[in-house]
Design a protein around this motif. Structure first.
Motif, mmCIF file in Angstrom:
data_model
loop_
_atom_site.group_PDB
_atom_site.id
_atom_site.type_symbol
_atom_site.label_atom_id
_atom_site.label_comp_id
_atom_site.label_asym_id
_atom_site.label_seq_id
_atom_site.Cartn_x
_atom_site.Cartn_y
_atom_site.Cartn_z
ATOM 1 N N LEU A 28 4.887 2.294 -10.455
ATOM 2 C CA LEU A 28 3.734 3.080 -10.048
ATOM 3 C C LEU A 28 3.886 4.537 -10.476
ATOM 4 N N LEU A 29 5.044 5.122 -10.239
ATOM 5 C CA LEU A 29 5.270 6.522 -10.610
ATOM 6 C C LEU A 29 5.143 6.730 -12.114
ATOM 7 N N ASP A 89 -4.471 -2.134 -16.017
ATOM 8 C CA ASP A 89 -3.872 -2.922 -17.103
ATOM 9 C C ASP A 89 -2.747 -3.824 -16.602
ATOM 10 N N SER A 90 -2.028 -3.377 -15.577
ATOM 11 C CA SER A 90 -0.928 -4.175 -15.018
ATOM 12 C C SER A 90 -1.328 -4.949 -13.769
ATOM 13 N N ASP A 91 -2.333 -4.452 -13.051
ATOM 14 C CA ASP A 91 -2.756 -5.091 -11.813
ATOM 15 C C ASP A 91 -4.284 -5.005 -11.688
ATOM 16 N N GLU A 141 0.852 -1.179 0.000
ATOM 17 C CA GLU A 141 0.000 0.000 0.000
ATOM 18 C C GLU A 141 0.885 1.225 0.000
ATOM 19 N N TYR A 142 0.528 2.146 -0.862
ATOM 20 C CA TYR A 142 1.238 3.406 -0.974
ATOM 21 C C TYR A 142 0.303 4.529 -0.570
ATOM 22 N N THR A 161 -1.419 -2.140 -4.478
ATOM 23 C CA THR A 161 -1.006 -2.840 -5.690
ATOM 24 C C THR A 161 0.241 -3.662 -5.403
ATOM 25 N N TYR A 162 0.538 -4.606 -6.272
ATOM 26 C CA TYR A 162 1.781 -5.358 -6.135
ATOM 27 C C TYR A 162 2.936 -4.662 -6.874
ATOM 28 N N LEU A 163 2.642 -3.608 -7.615
ATOM 29 C CA LEU A 163 3.645 -2.936 -8.439
ATOM 30 C C LEU A 163 4.703 -2.233 -7.589
ATOM 31 N N PRO A 164 5.965 -2.268 -8.016
ATOM 32 C CA PRO A 164 7.007 -1.513 -7.316
ATOM 33 C C PRO A 164 6.818 -0.012 -7.549
ATOM 34 N N VAL A 165 7.362 0.783 -6.662
ATOM 35 C CA VAL A 165 7.144 2.227 -6.687
ATOM 36 C C VAL A 165 7.599 2.872 -7.997
#
Length: 79
Positions: A50-51, A23-25, A2-3, A43-47
């Motif tokens: 995400l940016l 689209d990615s998650d 969580e961000y 999300t599971y995406l790295p920061v």
């Protein structure tokens, strides 16, 4: 993960952000906190990813605005 993203003074388009991230998650959760200044994204995406995706959605966010919360995952669901 969580961000929490400080969006003070900005009015992000939550739908556009969610559409790009989805689209990615497909399990992404995008919501504005009650304070109206903190964007919450799960999300599971790295920061770094995400940016980049936030920028694709028209939202200029810098790394110093992002706080990554420690995981609260117990692993019980296998995710």
């Amino acid at each position: 993960m969580e961000y929490h993203i400080d969006m003070s003074g900005a009015k992000p388009d939550l739908r556009a952000i969610e559409d790009v991230l989805y689209d990615s998650d497909p399990a992404v959760v995008v919501a504005m906190a009650r304070d109206g200044c903190t964007l919450r994204i799960a999300t599971y995406l790295p920061v770094t990813d995400l940016l980049g995706m936030m920028r694709q959605a028209g939202c200029q966010v810098e790394l110093h605005q992002v706080v990554e919360l420690p995981s609260i995952c117990c692993g019980g669901c296998g995710g």
